[in-house]
Structures are given as C-alpha cells and as structure tokens.
Design an enzyme around this catalytic site. Structure first.
Site, mmCIF file in Angstrom:
data_model
loop_
_atom_site.group_PDB
_atom_site.id
_atom_site.type_symbol
_atom_site.label_atom_id
_atom_site.label_comp_id
_atom_site.label_asym_id
_atom_site.label_seq_id
_atom_site.Cartn_x
_atom_site.Cartn_y
_atom_site.Cartn_z
ATOM 1 N N HIS A 18 -14.661 -30.282 -14.449
ATOM 2 C CA HIS A 18 -13.570 -29.946 -14.392
ATOM 3 C C HIS A 18 -12.247 -30.797 -14.666
ATOM 4 O O HIS A 18 -11.228 -30.595 -15.095
ATOM 5 C CB HIS A 18 -13.343 -29.484 -12.799
ATOM 6 C CG HIS A 18 -14.094 -28.355 -12.130
ATOM 7 N ND1 HIS A 18 -14.316 -27.913 -11.110
ATOM 8 C CD2 HIS A 18 -14.409 -27.356 -13.368
ATOM 9 C CE1 HIS A 18 -15.234 -26.877 -11.055
ATOM 10 N NE2 HIS A 18 -15.223 -26.548 -12.479
ATOM 11 N N GLU A 117 -20.131 -13.187 -15.735
ATOM 12 C CA GLU A 117 -21.246 -13.388 -14.669
ATOM 13 C C GLU A 117 -22.167 -12.270 -14.561
ATOM 14 O O GLU A 117 -21.808 -11.166 -14.614
ATOM 15 C CB GLU A 117 -20.509 -13.579 -13.492
ATOM 16 C CG GLU A 117 -21.421 -13.786 -12.236
ATOM 17 C CD GLU A 117 -22.394 -15.185 -12.523
ATOM 18 O OE1 GLU A 117 -23.642 -14.752 -12.094
ATOM 19 O OE2 GLU A 117 -22.139 -16.059 -12.804
ATOM 20 N N ASP A 142 -24.224 -11.037 -19.542
ATOM 21 C CA ASP A 142 -24.913 -12.284 -19.861
ATOM 22 C C ASP A 142 -24.126 -13.100 -20.869
ATOM 23 O O ASP A 142 -23.311 -12.574 -21.850
ATOM 24 C CB ASP A 142 -26.194 -12.135 -20.831
ATOM 25 C CG ASP A 142 -26.834 -13.327 -21.396
ATOM 26 O OD1 ASP A 142 -27.357 -14.132 -20.327
ATOM 27 O OD2 ASP A 142 -26.494 -13.485 -22.524
ATOM 28 N N ASP A 168 -21.667 -22.964 -19.098
ATOM 29 C CA ASP A 168 -22.305 -23.702 -17.904
ATOM 30 C C ASP A 168 -23.470 -22.974 -17.242
ATOM 31 O O ASP A 168 -23.336 -22.333 -16.121
ATOM 32 C CB ASP A 168 -20.883 -23.973 -16.992
ATOM 33 C CG ASP A 168 -21.425 -24.742 -15.576
ATOM 34 O OD1 ASP A 168 -22.568 -25.328 -15.693
ATOM 35 O OD2 ASP A 168 -20.876 -24.535 -14.526
#
Length: 285
Positions: A18, A117, A142, A168
């Site tokens: 971050h 998500e 996906d 990520d």
C-alpha cells in the site's frame, strides 16, 4: 478458494504494497488526464482489525500497528498513514483500508476503478462497501479474466491512456501462481502497453524466485522494477518472510522515492537481518 484477506489485513506485506501503490497513484495523478485502475483480486476492500479473523493471527500488530506507533519520518510512509487515518475517521478506529479503498481515496473524480473479486461473500461485501461510489465498478469475476475483458480500458467513448493494474493473488497454488501471473501480464501488455502494472508476491525462499525474476525481465514492458521487504531472513520455506512488488512501466523516479521508505520499513517492521531491496530487472532504453 479458502484464502481470506481479513486474516492478514494490515500486516507487513500490506504495508509494503500500500505504501508503494499510493506512491504510484500520486505519480500518475500528477498529470491531468483521467486514469483507470484495475484491482484484480480486491477482497472486500475494507477490514476491521478487531474482528475475530484479524485477532486470530495478530499480524496487523507487527505491520500497521507497529508503524503507526513509531511513524518514521518519511514522506511516502506519512502519506500512507494519513490515508489509514482518513479511513479510520470514516469507518472507526480499528478499520484498515484495502487496496480498493486506497485507490478510491487516491484517485480523482474523473478517474475510474474496477475492483474484481471471485469469492461470492467477499464480492458482496465489496459491493456493499463501494456500491455508492460512482467511480468504482465492482465485478464478481476472476481477476485474470478481467484483464482480458477490461483492457484496454474504455468508458463509453472515452479511452484511458494511463492507469494502474494491481494484481494481488492469494498464491494458493504456490509457485504455479507466478506462471499464471506472468502469462496474464504478457497478454495485458499486448492489450494496453502503456499501463503501469504492479504484481504483489510473497517471499519465502528468495532463491526460488530466480525463474520469476528472469521471466519478468523478459516481459514486453519498457521497464521492470522490484521493491522487496524482508522482515526476517529468507531461510524457511514454511513462513512468509517478506514480500515484493514487481512494477512494470514504473512512473518516473519511483525508485528514488521508494528507496528511503523501504529502508525505514525494514528498520521499523523487521527483525534481526531484515532488509529492503530495490532493483531494476529492466530499464527503459
């Protein structure tokens, strides 16, 4: 998929990711043209560090907890801590912002965010957290497939010439995830070569990552930079001893800005023999 980021929110890996992500966003927003950001594995986007999940691991104590207590004098770290405080002012003193929240916080009114998500429960919570923000589109899908579908980015007749793709993944498949990510990056660069791409990865044994570094350097990007934070020696394959961020097409002078921040993070968050690494795998010709 069994992974839940709520168990790990605010740990040392989140801090590294971050801090660097906000630095990239600030560099991109220095120019007036609108931006597009794609978060491929967004999670729920907002976490409570006093939840049972977070309390069970206690990982945030050695990450954001320790960093806020010591607050080293570094502009990028201070920028990140200001964002965390802004999140807590809005959502409570134990809130922690995931990457979708930070992207929405850092970007502007004309910028757009697509947050993906795959897990239904996490996607529903993500939609609940960001459904009222017209700049953020939530996709229950996906993330790698979304890179194919959403790049190059368009909004009506508008095409976005600049932006960030944050990847990520949970790395449940261990080293096989690197193969998937490299393949997705290669395809995405063909679709949107001017985009900035940031791939987060865990570090257990760094020597096991040598094939990944070689393949990353061979990608058709103008540049490839790795920023890594090891909080303990990478001598055990059982622990996540650190993490890194591969940044393709990094903004100008990102390395110079990140270097002191990484050193400060290693000092505050690390155990004995903690270290930071910032290295160009490939530089612009």
């Amino acid at each position: 998929m069994n992974y839940r980021h709520a168990f790990h929110a605010g740990n040392h890996a989140d801090v590294l990711k971050h801090v660097a992500m906000l630095a990239i966003c600030d560099a991109l927003t220095a120019k007036p043209a609108p931006l597009f950001a794609l978060d491929t594995h967004a999670g729920r986007g907002l976490y409570a560090l006093d939840s049972n999940s977070a309390q069970r691991t206690g990982e945030a104590e050695g990450g954001i907890g320790r960093l806020m207590a010591e607050a080293p004098s570094d502009p990028l770290i201070n920028r990140y801590l200001q964002a965390v405080r802004a999140c807590r002012n809005e959502h409570g003193r134990m809130a922690y912002p995931g990457s979708p929240w930070l992207l929405a916080h850092a970007l502007r009114e004309d910028d757009r965010v697509a947050a993906c998500e795959l897990h239904p429960e996490e996607a529903a919570q993500l939609r609940s957290n960001f459904g009222r923000d017209p700049r953020v589109a939530v996709h229950e899908r996906d993330g790698y497939a979304a890179m194919k579908a959403l790049l190059p980015p368009r909004l009506g007749e508008t095409r976005f010439g600049r932006g960030l793709v944050l990847i990520d993944p949970p790395y449940e498949a261990q080293l096989e995830e690197f193969d998937t990510a490299i393949s997705a990056l290669r395809d995405a660069l063909g679709r949107w070569p001017q985009g900035c791409y940031a791939l987060w990865y865990p570090i257990k044994l760094r020597r096991a990552l040598q094939p990944f570094y070689r393949r990353a350097a061979a990608l058709p990007a103008k540049s490839a930079l790795v920023a890594e934070l090891l909080v303990r020696p990478d001598d055990s394959p059982l622990n996540m001893n650190g993490s890194g961020l591969l940044v393709l097409n990094a903004p100008f002078q990102l390395d110079a800005k990140l270097r002191p921040s990484l050193q400060a993070l290693a000092k505050v968050l690390g155990e004995r023999q903690a270290q930071a690494r910032l290295e160009w795998l490939k530089t612009a010709a």
